[in-house]
Write a protein that holds these residues in place. Sequence first.
Motif, PDB file in Angstrom:
ATOM      1  N   ALA A 274       0.829  -1.208   0.000  1.00  0.00           N
ATOM      2  CA  ALA A 274       0.000   0.000   0.000  1.00  0.00           C
ATOM      3  C   ALA A 274       0.862   1.256   0.000  1.00  0.00           C
ATOM      4  CB  ALA A 274      -0.944  -0.012   1.204  1.00  0.00           C
ATOM      5  N   ASP A 275       1.928   1.249   0.799  1.00  0.00           N
ATOM      6  CA  ASP A 275       2.832   2.397   0.825  1.00  0.00           C
ATOM      7  C   ASP A 275       3.538   2.555  -0.523  1.00  0.00           C
ATOM      8  OD1 ASP A 275       2.175   2.992   3.418  1.00  0.00           O
ATOM      9  OD2 ASP A 275       3.913   1.941   4.288  1.00  0.00           O
ATOM     10  N   GLY A 276       3.927   1.437  -1.119  1.00  0.00           N
ATOM     11  CA  GLY A 276       4.601   1.499  -2.412  1.00  0.00           C
ATOM     12  C   GLY A 276       3.709   2.102  -3.483  1.00  0.00           C
ATOM     13  N   LEU A 277       2.428   1.769  -3.448  1.00  0.00           N
ATOM     14  CA  LEU A 277       1.489   2.306  -4.433  1.00  0.00           C
ATOM     15  C   LEU A 277       1.323   3.812  -4.268  1.00  0.00           C
ATOM     16  CD1 LEU A 277      -0.318   1.485  -6.760  1.00  0.00           C
ATOM     17  CD2 LEU A 277      -2.154   1.028  -5.122  1.00  0.00           C
ATOM     18  N   ALA A 278       1.255   4.260  -3.003  1.00  0.00           N
ATOM     19  CA  ALA A 278       1.147   5.707  -2.749  1.00  0.00           C
ATOM     20  C   ALA A 278       2.410   6.431  -3.205  1.00  0.00           C
ATOM     21  CB  ALA A 278       0.888   5.947  -1.266  1.00  0.00           C
ATOM     22  N   ILE A 279       3.568   5.828  -2.913  1.00  0.00           N
ATOM     23  CA  ILE A 279       4.839   6.424  -3.328  1.00  0.00           C
ATOM     24  C   ILE A 279       4.929   6.495  -4.851  1.00  0.00           C
ATOM     25  CG2 ILE A 279       7.311   5.942  -3.481  1.00  0.00           C
ATOM     26  CD1 ILE A 279       6.829   7.174  -0.913  1.00  0.00           C
ATOM     27  N   LEU A 280       4.453   5.462  -5.532  1.00  0.00           N
ATOM     28  CA  LEU A 280       4.497   5.445  -6.993  1.00  0.00           C
ATOM     29  C   LEU A 280       3.669   6.590  -7.568  1.00  0.00           C
ATOM     30  CD1 LEU A 280       5.410   4.096  -9.600  1.00  0.00           C
ATOM     31  CD2 LEU A 280       3.436   2.552  -9.426  1.00  0.00           C
ATOM     32  N   ARG A 281       2.497   6.805  -7.024  1.00  0.00           N
ATOM     33  CA  ARG A 281       1.671   7.919  -7.505  1.00  0.00           C
ATOM     34  C   ARG A 281       2.347   9.256  -7.229  1.00  0.00           C
ATOM     35  NH1 ARG A 281      -2.946   4.451  -5.803  1.00  0.00           N
ATOM     36  NH2 ARG A 281      -4.181   4.070  -7.711  1.00  0.00           N
ATOM     37  N   ASP A 282       2.969   9.381  -6.068  1.00  0.00           N
ATOM     38  CA  ASP A 282       3.680  10.627  -5.745  1.00  0.00           C
ATOM     39  C   ASP A 282       4.868  10.832  -6.688  1.00  0.00           C
ATOM     40  OD1 ASP A 282       1.940  11.193  -3.689  1.00  0.00           O
ATOM     41  OD2 ASP A 282       3.252  10.378  -2.117  1.00  0.00           O
ATOM     42  N   ALA A 283       5.531   9.737  -7.057  1.00  0.00           N
ATOM     43  CA  ALA A 283       6.688   9.840  -7.944  1.00  0.00           C
ATOM     44  C   ALA A 283       6.290  10.395  -9.306  1.00  0.00           C
ATOM     45  CB  ALA A 283       7.346   8.472  -8.099  1.00  0.00           C
ATOM     46  N   VAL A 284       5.152   9.948  -9.807  1.00  0.00           N
ATOM     47  CA  VAL A 284       4.694  10.449 -11.102  1.00  0.00           C
ATOM     48  C   VAL A 284       4.331  11.931 -10.997  1.00  0.00           C
ATOM     49  CG1 VAL A 284       2.973  10.195 -12.922  1.00  0.00           C
ATOM     50  CG2 VAL A 284       3.897   8.161 -11.792  1.00  0.00           C
ATOM     51  N   LYS A 285       3.679  12.314  -9.917  1.00  0.00           N
ATOM     52  CA  LYS A 285       3.341  13.728  -9.724  1.00  0.00           C
ATOM     53  C   LYS A 285       4.602  14.582  -9.610  1.00  0.00           C
ATOM     54  CE  LYS A 285      -0.986  12.616  -7.321  1.00  0.00           C
ATOM     55  NZ  LYS A 285      -1.674  12.620  -5.995  1.00  0.00           N
ATOM     56  N   LEU A 286       5.664  14.005  -9.050  1.00  0.00           N
ATOM     57  CA  LEU A 286       6.907  14.744  -8.852  1.00  0.00           C
ATOM     58  C   LEU A 286       7.668  14.949 -10.161  1.00  0.00           C
ATOM     59  CD1 LEU A 286       8.612  15.945  -6.514  1.00  0.00           C
ATOM     60  CD2 LEU A 286       9.819  13.768  -6.427  1.00  0.00           C
ATOM     61  N   GLY A 287       7.476  14.047 -11.143  1.00  0.00           N
ATOM     62  CA  GLY A 287       8.169  14.236 -12.412  1.00  0.00           C
ATOM     63  C   GLY A 287       8.624  12.970 -13.108  1.00  0.00           C
ATOM     64  N   ALA A 288       8.389  11.799 -12.511  1.00  0.00           N
ATOM     65  CA  ALA A 288       8.717  10.553 -13.210  1.00  0.00           C
ATOM     66  C   ALA A 288       7.812  10.438 -14.434  1.00  0.00           C
ATOM     67  CB  ALA A 288       8.522   9.350 -12.294  1.00  0.00           C
ATOM     68  N   GLY A 289       8.398  10.183 -15.592  1.00  0.00           N
ATOM     69  CA  GLY A 289       7.611  10.135 -16.820  1.00  0.00           C
ATOM     70  C   GLY A 289       7.154   8.756 -17.208  1.00  0.00           C
ATOM     71  N   VAL A 290       7.662   7.706 -16.512  1.00  0.00           N
ATOM     72  CA  VAL A 290       7.337   6.318 -16.822  1.00  0.00           C
ATOM     73  C   VAL A 290       7.165   5.579 -15.509  1.00  0.00           C
ATOM     74  CG1 VAL A 290       8.065   4.251 -18.094  1.00  0.00           C
ATOM     75  CG2 VAL A 290       8.805   6.504 -18.880  1.00  0.00           C
ATOM     76  N   VAL A 291       6.265   4.598 -15.470  1.00  0.00           N
ATOM     77  CA  VAL A 291       6.125   3.753 -14.287  1.00  0.00           C
ATOM     78  C   VAL A 291       6.603   2.354 -14.637  1.00  0.00           C
ATOM     79  CG1 VAL A 291       4.281   5.077 -13.218  1.00  0.00           C
ATOM     80  CG2 VAL A 291       3.700   3.281 -14.838  1.00  0.00           C
ATOM     81  N   GLY A 292       7.226   1.701 -13.662  1.00  0.00           N
ATOM     82  CA  GLY A 292       7.765   0.376 -13.926  1.00  0.00           C
ATOM     83  C   GLY A 292       7.962  -0.403 -12.651  1.00  0.00           C
ATOM     84  N   GLY A 293       8.988  -1.250 -12.662  1.00  0.00           N
ATOM     85  CA  GLY A 293       9.264  -2.069 -11.493  1.00  0.00           C
ATOM     86  C   GLY A 293       9.549  -3.498 -11.876  1.00  0.00           C
ATOM     87  N   CYS A 294       9.731  -4.326 -10.870  1.00  0.00           N
ATOM     88  CA  CYS A 294      10.088  -5.731 -11.062  1.00  0.00           C
ATOM     89  C   CYS A 294       9.013  -6.625 -10.451  1.00  0.00           C
ATOM     90  CB  CYS A 294      11.446  -6.022 -10.435  1.00  0.00           C
ATOM     91  SG  CYS A 294      12.024  -7.705 -10.752  1.00  0.00           S
TER      92      CYS A 294
ATOM     93  N   VAL B  14       4.863   2.344 -19.654  1.00  0.00           N
ATOM     94  CA  VAL B  14       5.186   1.305 -18.681  1.00  0.00           C
ATOM     95  C   VAL B  14       6.479   0.613 -19.106  1.00  0.00           C
ATOM     96  CG1 VAL B  14       4.449  -0.907 -17.711  1.00  0.00           C
ATOM     97  CG2 VAL B  14       2.772   0.927 -18.066  1.00  0.00           C
ATOM     98  N   ASP B  15       7.364   0.387 -18.142  1.00  0.00           N
ATOM     99  CA  ASP B  15       8.633  -0.293 -18.415  1.00  0.00           C
ATOM    100  C   ASP B  15       8.927  -1.233 -17.252  1.00  0.00           C
ATOM    101  OD1 ASP B  15      11.241  -1.056 -19.063  1.00  0.00           O
ATOM    102  OD2 ASP B  15      11.721   0.904 -19.911  1.00  0.00           O
ATOM    103  N   LEU B  16       8.805  -2.549 -17.499  1.00  0.00           N
ATOM    104  CA  LEU B  16       8.903  -3.548 -16.445  1.00  0.00           C
ATOM    105  C   LEU B  16      10.195  -4.348 -16.544  1.00  0.00           C
ATOM    106  CD1 LEU B  16       5.247  -4.916 -16.635  1.00  0.00           C
ATOM    107  CD2 LEU B  16       6.181  -3.467 -14.820  1.00  0.00           C
ATOM    108  N   HIS B  17      10.754  -4.706 -15.377  1.00  0.00           N
ATOM    109  CA  HIS B  17      11.912  -5.595 -15.296  1.00  0.00           C
ATOM    110  C   HIS B  17      11.424  -7.031 -15.105  1.00  0.00           C
ATOM    111  CE1 HIS B  17      14.071  -1.914 -14.426  1.00  0.00           C
ATOM    112  NE2 HIS B  17      15.209  -2.547 -14.323  1.00  0.00           N
ATOM    113  N   THR B  18      12.010  -7.946 -15.823  1.00  0.00           N
ATOM    114  CA  THR B  18      11.835  -9.361 -15.520  1.00  0.00           C
ATOM    115  C   THR B  18      12.986 -10.137 -16.136  1.00  0.00           C
ATOM    116  OG1 THR B  18      10.386 -11.297 -15.679  1.00  0.00           O
ATOM    117  CG2 THR B  18      10.383  -9.790 -17.552  1.00  0.00           C
ATOM    118  N   ASP B  19      13.424 -11.176 -15.420  1.00  0.00           N
ATOM    119  CA  ASP B  19      14.476 -12.036 -15.942  1.00  0.00           C
ATOM    120  C   ASP B  19      13.914 -13.107 -16.856  1.00  0.00           C
ATOM    121  OD1 ASP B  19      17.175 -12.941 -16.106  1.00  0.00           O
ATOM    122  OD2 ASP B  19      16.669 -14.580 -14.749  1.00  0.00           O
TER     123      ASP B  19
END
Length: 414
Positions: A160-180, A205-210
Amino acid sequence: MPDSQPQPPDGATANATALLLRGARLTDGRAVDVRLSGGRIEAVGTAGSLTAPGACLDLDGHLLLPAPAEPHAHSDTALSAVAPDRPVSYDAEDVQRRATEAALLQVGHGATTLRTHVRVGDAQELAPLEAVLRARRSLRGLGDLTVVAVPRLLTGVAGADGLAILRDAVKLGAGVVGGCPDLDPDPAGYVEAVLTVAAEHRCPVDLHTDAGDPARLARLAAMAGGLRPGVSIGPCAGLSRLPADMAGRAADQLAAAGVTVVCLPQGRCGGAEQRGVAPVRLLRAAGVRVAAGSGAVRDVANPVGRGDPLEAAYLLASQGGLRAAEAYDAVSAGAREAMRLPEVRVEAGFPAELLAVRGERLEGVLSLAYSRIVIHRGRVVARTNAVREYCDPAGAAALDLPRQGRQVRPETGA
């Protein structure tokens, strides 16, 4: 998605920014003049046919190419391997300094546009992201930097905290969302959360996966590609460890999903597990869009990473089995498409994002690309000159090669 078709130059600023590239060689063998104006290519003509009211740059002996782009950097950890026995410092000033230095290094190699993945959440929260965004501002027109926000967890109570942080990151200036997604207890839920935030803010969207589990990869690709266009997944190195039939089916599923695979030919070294490289020939044969990035720049994952797109292309050609043109396409046109950037061609009307490398053929350029001139938005932003001298056996003085009737250019082998 930005329009990839050529546009007319901006006449209001044409004369103020005019630059004539004289006598450059193209990959088809033609020698041409190229006039740049207003950040675009205004005209292309045979060598000696064009004039310009502004500056002139002699590119005789250089191969002129669309500039590469870097689709997979890690600015927050870049240049942190100088002390491998110590953890990475996330001090804001240190991150900003390292991110700026790494970006300048990559621009100098020719990558005029960069996409960098930055961890958000955990104890650092948004501090590394803010530092990288400050580094982006400090580039001052030398290159463009886009930030991918990468949260660790997005599902369950901890997510839940990660989801809130992700939304804040986009508002702050991140132009792409991603993760692993592989690191989350619920990979499918993780992807769903990423896609939800991306839809809210209309960002890529840009996702990491092996991709060690082809069934999981197929599910993630189907979810991401089916629900949203312009999705990148990488580095997918695990596909290279699968039996050929399983890897082939996974490639077909990736093609059907319409996602782009961003591979990392430099891989990993220096104590990190060697993960290999995605099977690019197999992916291309299946119709998958493939781009290539440099990945880590001298961090724990790759302490000797150079951040050089021409090195990535060289490895695709020398080890991945691609032709030189296909390999360079992966770090230029393929990378730009993955990053949703306008197409670049050495033709009138296209963006003036160019790289001139001393050499005559693309094969030689990928082999020995020492001297480079980087053009961003119609301006020369970086220049690297390499001079090689040969000495006599005693090492007392440089040999006078021209007097002996032979001059060696290390970039061409001529």
